[in-house]
Design an enzyme around this catalytic site. Sequence first.
Site, PDB file in Angstrom:
ATOM      1  CG  ASP A   1      -1.941   1.046   1.288  1.00  0.00           C
ATOM      2  OD1 ASP A   1      -2.141   1.732   0.280  1.00  0.00           O
ATOM      3  OD2 ASP A   1      -2.539   1.236   2.359  1.00  0.00           O
TER       4      ASP A   1
ATOM      5  CG  ASP B   1      -7.105  -7.427   8.973  1.00  0.00           C
ATOM      6  OD1 ASP B   1      -6.089  -7.159   8.293  1.00  0.00           O
ATOM      7  OD2 ASP B   1      -7.380  -6.835  10.032  1.00  0.00           O
TER       8      ASP B   1
HETATM    9  P1  IMP Z   1       1.796  -0.451   3.888  1.00  0.00           P
HETATM   10  O1  IMP Z   1       2.830  -0.475   4.964  1.00  0.00           O
HETATM   11  O2  IMP Z   1       1.074   0.862   3.834  1.00  0.00           O
HETATM   12  O3  IMP Z   1       2.286  -0.889   2.537  1.00  0.00           O
HETATM   13  O4  IMP Z   1       0.657  -1.428   4.344  1.00  0.00           O
HETATM   14  C1  IMP Z   1       0.755  -2.761   4.248  1.00  0.00           C
HETATM   15  C2  IMP Z   1      -0.172  -3.409   5.256  1.00  0.00           C
HETATM   16  O5  IMP Z   1      -1.369  -2.644   5.433  1.00  0.00           O
HETATM   17  C3  IMP Z   1      -0.595  -4.746   4.734  1.00  0.00           C
HETATM   18  O6  IMP Z   1       0.239  -5.774   5.230  1.00  0.00           O
HETATM   19  C4  IMP Z   1      -2.018  -4.867   5.215  1.00  0.00           C
HETATM   20  O7  IMP Z   1      -2.048  -5.545   6.459  1.00  0.00           O
HETATM   21  C5  IMP Z   1      -2.517  -3.447   5.423  1.00  0.00           C
HETATM   22  N1  IMP Z   1      -3.409  -2.977   4.320  1.00  0.00           N
HETATM   23  C6  IMP Z   1      -3.151  -2.027   3.394  1.00  0.00           C
HETATM   24  N2  IMP Z   1      -4.177  -1.876   2.543  1.00  0.00           N
HETATM   25  C7  IMP Z   1      -5.119  -2.757   2.924  1.00  0.00           C
HETATM   26  C8  IMP Z   1      -6.434  -3.108   2.412  1.00  0.00           C
HETATM   27  O8  IMP Z   1      -6.954  -2.589   1.413  1.00  0.00           O
HETATM   28  N3  IMP Z   1      -7.084  -4.088   3.093  1.00  0.00           N
HETATM   29  C9  IMP Z   1      -6.573  -4.715   4.188  1.00  0.00           C
HETATM   30  N4  IMP Z   1      -5.355  -4.440   4.682  1.00  0.00           N
HETATM   31  C10 IMP Z   1      -4.638  -3.464   4.061  1.00  0.00           C
HETATM   32 MG    MG Z   2      -3.689  -6.143   8.113  1.00  0.00          MG
END
Ligand code: IMP
Ligand code: MG
Length: 177
Positions: free
Chosen positions: A96, A152
């Site tokens: 994300d 989740d």
């Molecule tokens: P990042 O550090 O922003 O890349 O986020 C990664 C983590 O955020 C993932 O391992 C997910 O647990 C959570 N996450 C990000 N987007 C979503 C989504 O659309 N649905 C569920 N979990 C998400």
């Molecule tokens: Mg999560």
Amino acid sequence: MKILLNEQQIGLGIDRLAAQLKLHYHDNPITVVAIMTGSLVMLADLIRRLEMPVCISLIQASSYRGGTKSGDLVIQDRMMLDITDRDVLLIDDIFDTGKTLVQVTQRLTAMKPKSIRTAVFLNKLGQSVVTAIPDYVVFEIPNEFVVGYGLDYQDLYRNLPFVGVLEDSDLKNHSSV
Ligand code: IMP
Ligand code: MG
């Protein structure tokens, strides 16, 4: 709930990833490090398609404190194998902002593996705030909050066999969970 990826599409996507990994690693042993809890389902499906020797190691990272907003990242590595001199494949459910994958990669790099590659099930387009990109992406998705196949919302929905877009009405219904 709107279905973004159905079971059949997901299965074909994981087949593709396994084939890409075979091209890169051939029959060399790899250690798959799975970021808990989101990549649990991907882990189970992927490893059963791999033919090289595979070790499995778990690491936990939590950034979304229950809801859909990003919080501080907490990494817990008590369940890690010794990955010194190993070829490591780090997997996560979704890229994300990219902060989780970057910070966990840094933590693993400090453990002196021979190599590290990263694979994510989903890449949320346009959301990254980091320069790194995953080596393997199974599916690109638009910027929507998705659940299922390990992902989740407030620890629910991980067991859905498909990936669905959580709608505002679903978010409201679970405000008390
Ligand atoms: P990042 O550090 O922003 O890349 O986020 C990664 C983590 O955020 C993932 O391992 C997910 O647990 C959570 N996450 C990000 N987007 C979503 C989504 O659309 N649905 C569920 N979990 C998400
Ligand atoms: Mg999560």
